[in-house]
Motif scaffolding. Structure first.
Motif, PDB file in Angstrom:
ATOM      1  N   ASN A 219       0.788  -1.220   0.000  1.00 27.38           N
ATOM      2  CA  ASN A 219       0.000   0.000   0.000  1.00 27.38           C
ATOM      3  C   ASN A 219       0.829   1.284   0.000  1.00 27.38           C
ATOM      4  OD1 ASN A 219      -2.509  -1.409   0.159  1.00 27.38           O
ATOM      5  ND2 ASN A 219      -2.091  -1.806   2.325  1.00 27.38           N
ATOM      6  N   LYS A 220       1.900   1.320   0.774  1.00 23.21           N
ATOM      7  CA  LYS A 220       2.467   2.617   1.125  1.00 23.21           C
ATOM      8  C   LYS A 220       3.714   3.026   0.358  1.00 23.21           C
ATOM      9  CE  LYS A 220       0.604   2.852   5.787  1.00 23.21           C
ATOM     10  NZ  LYS A 220       0.910   3.057   7.214  1.00 23.21           N
ATOM     11  N   ALA A 221       4.484   2.093  -0.161  1.00 24.71           N
ATOM     12  CA  ALA A 221       5.739   2.481  -0.799  1.00 24.71           C
ATOM     13  C   ALA A 221       6.118   1.508  -1.888  1.00 24.71           C
ATOM     14  CB  ALA A 221       6.856   2.570   0.236  1.00 24.71           C
ATOM     15  N   LYS A 222       6.879   2.036  -2.865  1.00 24.82           N
ATOM     16  CA  LYS A 222       7.444   1.206  -3.926  1.00 24.82           C
ATOM     17  C   LYS A 222       8.910   1.575  -4.097  1.00 24.82           C
ATOM     18  CE  LYS A 222       3.157   0.715  -6.584  1.00 24.82           C
ATOM     19  NZ  LYS A 222       2.498   0.943  -7.903  1.00 24.82           N
ATOM     20  N   ILE A 223       9.738   0.542  -4.177  1.00 21.65           N
ATOM     21  CA  ILE A 223      11.172   0.752  -4.385  1.00 21.65           C
ATOM     22  C   ILE A 223      11.610  -0.104  -5.556  1.00 21.65           C
ATOM     23  CG2 ILE A 223      13.483   0.533  -3.388  1.00 21.65           C
ATOM     24  CD1 ILE A 223      12.191   0.763  -0.621  1.00 21.65           C
ATOM     25  N   SER A 224      12.136   0.548  -6.602  1.00 24.28           N
ATOM     26  CA  SER A 224      12.600  -0.166  -7.789  1.00 24.28           C
ATOM     27  C   SER A 224      14.111  -0.003  -7.899  1.00 24.28           C
ATOM     28  CB  SER A 224      11.928   0.388  -9.043  1.00 24.28           C
ATOM     29  OG  SER A 224      12.417  -0.261 -10.198  1.00 24.28           O
ATOM     30  N   VAL A 225      14.822  -1.138  -7.876  1.00 26.04           N
ATOM     31  CA  VAL A 225      16.286  -1.144  -7.962  1.00 26.04           C
ATOM     32  C   VAL A 225      16.654  -1.604  -9.369  1.00 26.04           C
ATOM     33  CG1 VAL A 225      18.411  -2.077  -7.009  1.00 26.04           C
ATOM     34  CG2 VAL A 225      16.439  -1.705  -5.511  1.00 26.04           C
ATOM     35  N   ASP A 226      17.320  -0.721 -10.139  1.00 28.06           N
ATOM     36  CA  ASP A 226      17.639  -1.019 -11.534  1.00 28.06           C
ATOM     37  C   ASP A 226      19.125  -1.350 -11.659  1.00 28.06           C
ATOM     38  OD1 ASP A 226      17.943  -1.201 -14.247  1.00 28.06           O
ATOM     39  OD2 ASP A 226      16.813   0.617 -14.709  1.00 28.06           O
ATOM     40  N   LEU A 227      19.437  -2.637 -11.776  1.00 27.15           N
ATOM     41  CA  LEU A 227      20.832  -3.061 -11.852  1.00 27.15           C
ATOM     42  C   LEU A 227      21.499  -2.681 -13.170  1.00 27.15           C
ATOM     43  CD1 LEU A 227      19.776  -4.721  -9.416  1.00 27.15           C
ATOM     44  CD2 LEU A 227      21.318  -6.541 -10.134  1.00 27.15           C
ATOM     45  N   ASN A 228      20.722  -2.241 -14.146  1.00 26.31           N
ATOM     46  CA  ASN A 228      21.297  -1.858 -15.435  1.00 26.31           C
ATOM     47  C   ASN A 228      21.738  -0.397 -15.475  1.00 26.31           C
ATOM     48  OD1 ASN A 228      20.857  -4.424 -16.674  1.00 26.31           O
ATOM     49  ND2 ASN A 228      18.670  -3.907 -16.844  1.00 26.31           N
ATOM     50  N   ARG A 229      21.403   0.349 -14.444  1.00 29.09           N
ATOM     51  CA  ARG A 229      21.759   1.779 -14.404  1.00 29.09           C
ATOM     52  C   ARG A 229      22.798   1.980 -13.304  1.00 29.09           C
ATOM     53  NH1 ARG A 229      16.077   4.745 -13.977  1.00 29.09           N
ATOM     54  NH2 ARG A 229      17.398   6.619 -14.142  1.00 29.09           N
ATOM     55  N   ARG A 230      24.060   2.043 -13.711  1.00 25.03           N
ATOM     56  CA  ARG A 230      25.173   2.097 -12.761  1.00 25.03           C
ATOM     57  C   ARG A 230      25.601   3.548 -12.527  1.00 25.03           C
ATOM     58  NH1 ARG A 230      27.218  -3.244 -12.437  1.00 25.03           N
ATOM     59  NH2 ARG A 230      25.481  -4.593 -13.081  1.00 25.03           N
ATOM     60  N   LEU A 231      25.969   3.849 -11.272  1.00 21.03           N
ATOM     61  CA  LEU A 231      26.289   5.210 -10.869  1.00 21.03           C
ATOM     62  C   LEU A 231      27.757   5.409 -10.526  1.00 21.03           C
ATOM     63  CD1 LEU A 231      23.229   5.839  -8.502  1.00 21.03           C
ATOM     64  CD2 LEU A 231      23.441   6.413 -10.933  1.00 21.03           C
ATOM     65  N   GLY A 232      28.529   4.366 -10.466  1.00 19.70           N
ATOM     66  CA  GLY A 232      29.933   4.488 -10.099  1.00 19.70           C
ATOM     67  C   GLY A 232      30.274   3.577  -8.931  1.00 19.70           C
ATOM     68  N   VAL A 233      31.551   3.288  -8.783  1.00 17.76           N
ATOM     69  CA  VAL A 233      32.028   2.406  -7.723  1.00 17.76           C
ATOM     70  C   VAL A 233      32.074   3.164  -6.403  1.00 17.76           C
ATOM     71  CG1 VAL A 233      33.948   0.995  -6.893  1.00 17.76           C
ATOM     72  CG2 VAL A 233      33.338   0.977  -9.321  1.00 17.76           C
ATOM     73  N   ILE A 234      31.529   2.565  -5.356  1.00 16.63           N
ATOM     74  CA  ILE A 234      31.512   3.164  -4.024  1.00 16.63           C
ATOM     75  C   ILE A 234      32.882   2.946  -3.382  1.00 16.63           C
ATOM     76  CG2 ILE A 234      30.460   3.102  -1.727  1.00 16.63           C
ATOM     77  CD1 ILE A 234      27.887   2.076  -3.093  1.00 16.63           C
ATOM     78  N   SER A 235      33.646   4.002  -3.280  1.00 15.65           N
ATOM     79  CA  SER A 235      34.992   3.886  -2.715  1.00 15.65           C
ATOM     80  C   SER A 235      34.916   3.561  -1.227  1.00 15.65           C
ATOM     81  CB  SER A 235      35.754   5.202  -2.900  1.00 15.65           C
ATOM     82  OG  SER A 235      36.964   5.195  -2.153  1.00 15.65           O
ATOM     83  N   PRO A 236      35.771   2.649  -0.747  1.00 14.47           N
ATOM     84  CA  PRO A 236      35.847   2.440   0.709  1.00 14.47           C
ATOM     85  C   PRO A 236      36.163   3.726   1.457  1.00 14.47           C
ATOM     86  CG  PRO A 236      37.013   0.693  -0.452  1.00 14.47           C
ATOM     87  CD  PRO A 236      36.648   1.725  -1.487  1.00 14.47           C
TER      88      PRO A 236
ATOM     89  N   ALA B 190      27.345   1.426  -7.273  1.00 22.42           N
ATOM     90  CA  ALA B 190      26.034   1.945  -6.909  1.00 22.42           C
ATOM     91  C   ALA B 190      25.107   1.866  -8.111  1.00 22.42           C
ATOM     92  CB  ALA B 190      26.153   3.387  -6.419  1.00 22.42           C
ATOM     93  N   VAL B 191      23.836   1.568  -7.848  1.00 16.99           N
ATOM     94  CA  VAL B 191      22.846   1.470  -8.924  1.00 16.99           C
ATOM     95  C   VAL B 191      21.676   2.402  -8.621  1.00 16.99           C
ATOM     96  CG1 VAL B 191      23.501  -0.874  -9.559  1.00 16.99           C
ATOM     97  CG2 VAL B 191      21.696  -0.520  -7.862  1.00 16.99           C
ATOM     98  N   GLU B 192      20.947   2.707  -9.679  1.00 14.77           N
ATOM     99  CA  GLU B 192      19.848   3.664  -9.586  1.00 14.77           C
ATOM    100  C   GLU B 192      18.657   3.062  -8.831  1.00 14.77           C
ATOM    101  OE1 GLU B 192      18.508   7.253  -9.817  1.00 14.77           O
ATOM    102  OE2 GLU B 192      20.118   6.873 -11.266  1.00 14.77           O
ATOM    103  N   ILE B 193      18.010   3.906  -8.019  1.00 10.93           N
ATOM    104  CA  ILE B 193      16.790   3.522  -7.316  1.00 10.93           C
ATOM    105  C   ILE B 193      15.698   4.537  -7.647  1.00 10.93           C
ATOM    106  CG2 ILE B 193      15.678   3.473  -5.038  1.00 10.93           C
ATOM    107  CD1 ILE B 193      18.021   2.133  -3.898  1.00 10.93           C
TER     108      ILE B 193
ATOM    109  N   TYR C 250      25.792   9.993  -0.487  1.00  8.91           N
ATOM    110  CA  TYR C 250      27.176   9.835  -0.950  1.00  8.91           C
ATOM    111  C   TYR C 250      27.304   8.648  -1.898  1.00  8.91           C
ATOM    112  CZ  TYR C 250      28.523  13.139   2.769  1.00  8.91           C
ATOM    113  OH  TYR C 250      28.655  14.241   3.569  1.00  8.91           O
ATOM    114  N   HIS C 251      26.548   7.574  -1.649  1.00  9.99           N
ATOM    115  CA  HIS C 251      26.564   6.432  -2.573  1.00  9.99           C
ATOM    116  C   HIS C 251      26.093   6.850  -3.969  1.00  9.99           C
ATOM    117  CE1 HIS C 251      26.194   3.168   0.798  1.00  9.99           C
ATOM    118  NE2 HIS C 251      27.343   3.800   0.817  1.00  9.99           N
ATOM    119  N   ARG C 252      25.060   7.659  -4.020  1.00  4.35           N
ATOM    120  CA  ARG C 252      24.531   8.085  -5.322  1.00  4.35           C
ATOM    121  C   ARG C 252      25.541   8.949  -6.079  1.00  4.35           C
ATOM    122  NH1 ARG C 252      19.852   8.771  -2.139  1.00  4.35           N
ATOM    123  NH2 ARG C 252      20.077  11.046  -2.117  1.00  4.35           N
ATOM    124  N   TRP C 253      26.455   9.564  -5.348  1.00  8.68           N
ATOM    125  CA  TRP C 253      27.491  10.403  -5.956  1.00  8.68           C
ATOM    126  C   TRP C 253      28.840   9.680  -5.987  1.00  8.68           C
ATOM    127  CZ3 TRP C 253      27.120  15.250  -8.162  1.00  8.68           C
ATOM    128  CH2 TRP C 253      25.859  15.848  -8.085  1.00  8.68           C
ATOM    129  N   ALA C 254      28.797   8.369  -6.065  1.00 10.78           N
ATOM    130  CA  ALA C 254      30.026   7.570  -5.950  1.00 10.78           C
ATOM    131  C   ALA C 254      31.066   7.919  -7.011  1.00 10.78           C
ATOM    132  CB  ALA C 254      29.687   6.080  -6.019  1.00 10.78           C
TER     133      ALA C 254
END
Length: 532
Positions: free
Chosen positions: A12-29, A403-406, A354-358
């Motif tokens: 009912n309340k939320a939807k979260i779509s994780v798209d593994l085909n849309r990459r945002l960059g490697v999350i540096s340690p 990181a992948v697009e959400i 920060y992950h989205r700006w990896a």
């Protein structure tokens, strides 16, 4: 079973779509670095003391450091730790040699808040700090005194030069004949410093330091916003020899983020809590501004001294590329002494951003180890970890993943904004009356494409959020785990008497398809790991 309770059919309340085909960059340690502040040097026998116990034989220690702290921080695998010794007042030479002969350092900042100035010990100086980093397997980052380019150059010589000079011999006399090879150097600038003056001092130090050790990475300060940074870069480019002293000297630029300055640690109101979360909402806009500025001034940037250095030194120098963002300090409140569940909730949203700006953020350093956005705290022989520590540990699987697009749809929290965003250093304004999203999230996939990590934080104080989750471009999950960090109250925290009041719980989690449902409890953080 708990797993069955979480898997639901009605959405009912939320939807979260994780798209593994849309990459945002490697999350540096390096996004999970931290800062050593002078408060971390306070002896551990004080209330919420630091990690240094010195040579006191009545307290167990490892080279002067609390063994419980070392054990806890090793678990986090911190990649980099910044030495932040209050740069404009710090003389590094006061922090080397026999500790009984080191002078105390006076910090006058207390008078700004109606307190007396503070005298602090130099017991933890260069050699002790680097030893601390080596114990943890972390890379040291040193903050230099922006007012003393010659002294800072000598510091590089002390740490990195292998030879018979005064400072190389001094390091050897102190028991360290081999160079430390410190990679990261940050030329700190306070907010009231003129950008052109800072640029001239930066150039004096950075050009000489690079010639001592061409392999170091130089981090400039961007404390005054885009106009300040523009003036800084333009002054650098007016150098007589631009290749030696221009923008090419800068590898990264450092910014700071504080979101609830001087907000009460525990006795905050619900409105305070939501105002803090609203302050973090300005982060994306500010990062876009940083990114545009650094991309613009990276155009035409040449390798440092590429025509000057002879082989093999030219290959040691960092190669030309776009300057990246370093978050040199971030926390809910730099003055906090108690770290609650609120701080972990806010930090989760910050790390998700920060992950989205990896692809553009090279490093982020939380402030600091035992105060502010604390990870561990001590009292006498007791050591406990904070909710933020648990968050860092839960988010560890994201490191080195891509990181992948959400895309997310969820309910919002209506909150007033009478006080605006004044607590966020340098933030852009958030439009008044704009709703606050109940959820924040980020996702990543490992290099082999065999594991997906999804982090979801429910920021609502009272409402459970039911979400339908879709993994786009993924194989059917074959196994997984779910880790939940929650507390009875948002103001809950750990201490010496109740070290496990807030702690995560992990269970097996095996959805039957790439589409499944979950319930997220109020003020909670969830990390799902799925093998696909």
């Amino acid at each position: 079973m708990e797993n069955e309770r979480r898997l639901r059919l009605s959405i009912n309340k939320a939807k979260i779509s994780v798209d593994l085909n849309r990459r945002l960059g490697v999350i540096s340690p390096n996004l999970y670095g931290c800062t050593w502040d002078w408060r971390d040097s306070v002896r551990g026998d004080s209330v919420h003391g630091g990690m240094w116990v010195g040579d006191d034989d009545t307290i167990p220690h490892i080279d002067g450091f609390h063994p419980g702290v070392i054990a806890a921080l090793k678990e986090l695998s911190l990649p980099v730790i910044q030495f932040f010794p209050q740069s404009p007042f710090y003389n590094w030479e006061d922090g080397v040699g026999p500790r009984e002969k080191r002078p105390r350092l006076l910090l006058p900042w207390g008078r700004v808040r109606g307190h007396e100035p503070v005298e602090i010990s130099n017991d933890v100086g260069t050699d002790e700090f680097i030893r601390f980093c080596r114990l943890l397997g972390a890379e040291p980052l040193l903050d230099t005194n922006e007012n003393d380019p010659l002294g800072s150059k000598n510091w590089v010589e002390y740490c990195n030069y292998d030879g018979g000079t005064k400072y190389a011999r001094l390091r050897a006399e102190h028991g360290h004949p081999e160079p430390y090879k410190v990679k990261y150097w940050h030329v700190y600038a306070w907010g009231d410093m003129e950008p052109d003056a800072h640029a001239r001092d930066f150039r004096k130090f950075a050009a000489a330091a690079r010639l001592i050790d061409p392999s170091i990475e130089m981090i400039g300060s961007a404390v005054g916003g885009s106009k300040w940074v523009k003036a800084f870069f333009e002054t650098l480019d007016r150098a007589f020899t631009p290749v030696m002293g221009g923008i090419s000297l800068v590898d990264h630029m450092a910014y700071m983020h504080y979101f609830g300055v001087l907000m009460k640690d525990v006795d905050f109101t619900d409105d305070d809590y939501y105002r803090l979360l609203r302050n973090t909402e300005g982060l994306d806009d500010r990062l876009r501004e940083y990114d545009a500025t650094l991309r613009f001034y990276s155009q035409g940037r040449q390798p440092w001294a590429h025509n000057w250095l002879q082989e093999p030194y030219s290959k040691q120098a960092p190669q030309a590329s776009e300057m990246k963002i370093v978050i040199s300090e971030w926390a809910v409140n730099w003055a906090s002494r108690i770290c609650t569940m609120r701080d972990a909730i806010a930090a989760a949203g910050i790390l998700d951003t920060y992950h989205r700006w990896a692809d553009r953020i090279h490093m982020a350093l939380s402030y600091n180890l035992t105060g502010g956005q604390a990870l561990v705290q001590t009292h006498a022989d007791k050591v406990w970890v904070t909710p933020t520590y648990h968050l860092f540990n839960m988010y560890k699987p994201h490191r080195n993943n891509e990181a992948v697009e959400i895309e997310m749809e969820c309910e919002s929290i209506e909150v007033g904004q009478e006080e605006g965003n004044s607590d966020f250093f340098g933030s852009l304004s958030v439009a008044r009356d704009q709703p606050l999203s109940c959820l924040t999230s980020s996702a990543s996939v490992n290099a082999a494409g065999s594991e997906v990590i999804l982090s979801v934080t429910n920021r609502h104080l009272t409402d459970e959020i039911e979400a339908q989750i879709a993994l786009e471009g993924a194989n059917k999950p074959v196994s997984g785990t779910l880790t939940l960090l929650a507390a009875k109250e948002i103001r809950d925290y750990n201490d010496g008497e109740n070290p496990d009041r807030v702690r995560p719980q992990t269970e097996d989690f095996e959805p039957q398809d790439c589409r499944f449902s979950l319930n997220f409890p109020p003020h909670s953080i969830t990390v799902i790991r799925l093998n696909i």
